[in-house]
Design a protein around this motif. Structure first.
Motif, PDB file in Angstrom:
ATOM      1  N   ALA A  50       0.791  -1.236   0.000  1.00  0.00           N
ATOM      2  CA  ALA A  50       0.000   0.000   0.000  1.00  0.00           C
ATOM      3  C   ALA A  50       0.820   1.281   0.000  1.00  0.00           C
ATOM      4  CB  ALA A  50      -0.943  -0.004   1.207  1.00  0.00           C
ATOM      5  N   GLY A  51       2.144   1.177   0.175  1.00  0.00           N
ATOM      6  CA  GLY A  51       2.958   2.376   0.227  1.00  0.00           C
ATOM      7  C   GLY A  51       3.070   2.928   1.637  1.00  0.00           C
ATOM      8  N   TYR A  52       4.027   3.807   1.826  1.00  0.00           N
ATOM      9  CA  TYR A  52       4.308   4.338   3.161  1.00  0.00           C
ATOM     10  C   TYR A  52       3.146   5.156   3.710  1.00  0.00           C
ATOM     11  CZ  TYR A  52       6.497   7.128   6.843  1.00  0.00           C
ATOM     12  OH  TYR A  52       6.780   7.745   8.033  1.00  0.00           O
ATOM     13  N   THR A  53       2.658   6.101   2.932  1.00  0.00           N
ATOM     14  CA  THR A  53       1.639   7.024   3.427  1.00  0.00           C
ATOM     15  C   THR A  53       0.351   6.300   3.785  1.00  0.00           C
ATOM     16  OG1 THR A  53       2.579   8.824   2.104  1.00  0.00           O
ATOM     17  CG2 THR A  53       0.318   9.101   2.881  1.00  0.00           C
ATOM     18  N   ALA A  54      -0.057   5.362   2.960  1.00  0.00           N
ATOM     19  CA  ALA A  54      -1.347   4.685   3.157  1.00  0.00           C
ATOM     20  C   ALA A  54      -1.286   3.548   4.172  1.00  0.00           C
ATOM     21  CB  ALA A  54      -1.859   4.150   1.825  1.00  0.00           C
ATOM     22  N   THR A  55      -0.106   3.215   4.649  1.00  0.00           N
ATOM     23  CA  THR A  55       0.042   2.112   5.600  1.00  0.00           C
ATOM     24  C   THR A  55       0.208   2.661   7.007  1.00  0.00           C
ATOM     25  OG1 THR A  55       1.139   0.763   3.918  1.00  0.00           O
ATOM     26  CG2 THR A  55       1.409   0.078   6.208  1.00  0.00           C
ATOM     27  N   GLY A  56      -0.679   2.266   7.914  1.00  0.00           N
ATOM     28  CA  GLY A  56      -0.595   2.685   9.301  1.00  0.00           C
ATOM     29  C   GLY A  56       0.005   1.602  10.179  1.00  0.00           C
ATOM     30  N   LEU A  57       0.363   1.969  11.384  1.00  0.00           N
ATOM     31  CA  LEU A  57       0.898   0.988  12.309  1.00  0.00           C
ATOM     32  C   LEU A  57      -0.121  -0.101  12.624  1.00  0.00           C
ATOM     33  CD1 LEU A  57       2.994   3.178  14.772  1.00  0.00           C
ATOM     34  CD2 LEU A  57       3.840   1.572  13.066  1.00  0.00           C
ATOM     35  N   ASP A  58      -1.397   0.245  12.624  1.00  0.00           N
ATOM     36  CA  ASP A  58      -2.425  -0.777  12.841  1.00  0.00           C
ATOM     37  C   ASP A  58      -2.411  -1.819  11.717  1.00  0.00           C
ATOM     38  OD1 ASP A  58      -3.297   0.319  15.224  1.00  0.00           O
ATOM     39  OD2 ASP A  58      -4.861   1.538  14.268  1.00  0.00           O
ATOM     40  N   ASP A  59      -2.162  -1.365  10.492  1.00  0.00           N
ATOM     41  CA  ASP A  59      -2.064  -2.300   9.361  1.00  0.00           C
ATOM     42  C   ASP A  59      -0.893  -3.259   9.553  1.00  0.00           C
ATOM     43  OD1 ASP A  59      -4.198  -1.032   7.923  1.00  0.00           O
ATOM     44  OD2 ASP A  59      -2.791   0.546   7.356  1.00  0.00           O
ATOM     45  N   ILE A  60       0.233  -2.709  10.010  1.00  0.00           N
ATOM     46  CA  ILE A  60       1.416  -3.540  10.212  1.00  0.00           C
ATOM     47  C   ILE A  60       1.213  -4.499  11.373  1.00  0.00           C
ATOM     48  CG2 ILE A  60       3.876  -3.487  10.797  1.00  0.00           C
ATOM     49  CD1 ILE A  60       3.905  -0.693   9.365  1.00  0.00           C
ATOM     50  N   ALA A  61       0.590  -4.008  12.442  1.00  0.00           N
ATOM     51  CA  ALA A  61       0.305  -4.880  13.579  1.00  0.00           C
ATOM     52  C   ALA A  61      -0.597  -6.037  13.157  1.00  0.00           C
ATOM     53  CB  ALA A  61      -0.348  -4.074  14.698  1.00  0.00           C
ATOM     54  N   ALA A  62      -1.605  -5.753  12.346  1.00  0.00           N
ATOM     55  CA  ALA A  62      -2.493  -6.812  11.867  1.00  0.00           C
ATOM     56  C   ALA A  62      -1.738  -7.797  10.983  1.00  0.00           C
ATOM     57  CB  ALA A  62      -3.665  -6.201  11.101  1.00  0.00           C
TER      58      ALA A  62
END
Length: 211
Positions: A50-62
């Protein structure tokens, strides 16, 4: 390259057994270094998707099946994590390619590195270049690649504007060719390096031609 600071001892278990992921499943105990690698693997996949801007820490945690709080035990921020992902991709690329020349194994080594870590490779050479906060890393890689290309191509191409042209073009072309190969599904892996080498030699021949 700068290393990510840590806030806990490097040895021992950093994550409690009672910790649960966002979906309520228990999180398996890992040593700190193993947990860090797990997070970096998940972050690489998420950022490449999704790219840096569109990716949140919640996305990475999931993606990692962890809690956001556990991410903060290893990384101070999303930018800190992204930098660590890029640094690891650079280190892996250096380990795989290493050689400071245009020898016969240069392009096969680059293809092996890309195949081993396709998301990291794309992050470095496709996505990170579009992020102003991280562009300096890619600029430094590009400048080093041009210097190596210029030094090696000078053995075959007379000094002048066409040598400069080839030294600028060949590193960029080679990287794009490898990414295009990844995007195409990695076809014909046994011959892919030869195909890319033929195209590179075509650029060299064009630069050598006297008009």
């Amino acid at each position: 390259m700068p290393r990510t600071p840590t806030r806990e001892p490097a040895t021992g278990e950093g994550d409690a057994t009672s910790t649960q992921a966002a979906d309520g499943t228990p999180v398996r105990r890992l040593r700190r270094a193993e947990r860090r690698e797990q997070i970096l693997d998940a972050a690489t996949r998420a950022f490449a998707r999704a790219g840096y801007t569109a990716t949140g820490l919640d996305d990475i945690a999931a993606e990692a099946a962890l809690t956001r709080a556990m991410l903060y035990r290893h990384f101070d921020s999303k930018a800190d994590l992204y930098r660590a992902v890029l640094d690891r991709a650079c280190a892996r690329l250096d380990e795989s390619t290493g050689a400071d020349d245009f020898g016969d194994d240069a392009i096969p080594a680059l293809l092996r590195a890309a195949a081993a870590d396709p998301d990291g490779f794309r992050l470095l050479f496709r996505y990170a270049a579009r992020e102003p906060d991280f562009r300096e890393l890619i600029d430094s890689i590009t400048a080093a690649s041009r210097e190596v290309a210029h030094r090696n191509l000078a053995r075959h191409i007379p000094a002048g504007p066409w040598l400069d042209w080839a030294a600028n073009l060949i590193p960029a072309f080679t990287l794009e060719a490898v990414i295009a190969w990844l995007d195409a599904g990695r076809p014909d892996p046994g011959q892919a390096a030869d195909r890319i080498s033929q195209a590179v030699h075509g650029v060299m021949a064009a630069a050598q031609t006297e008009r």
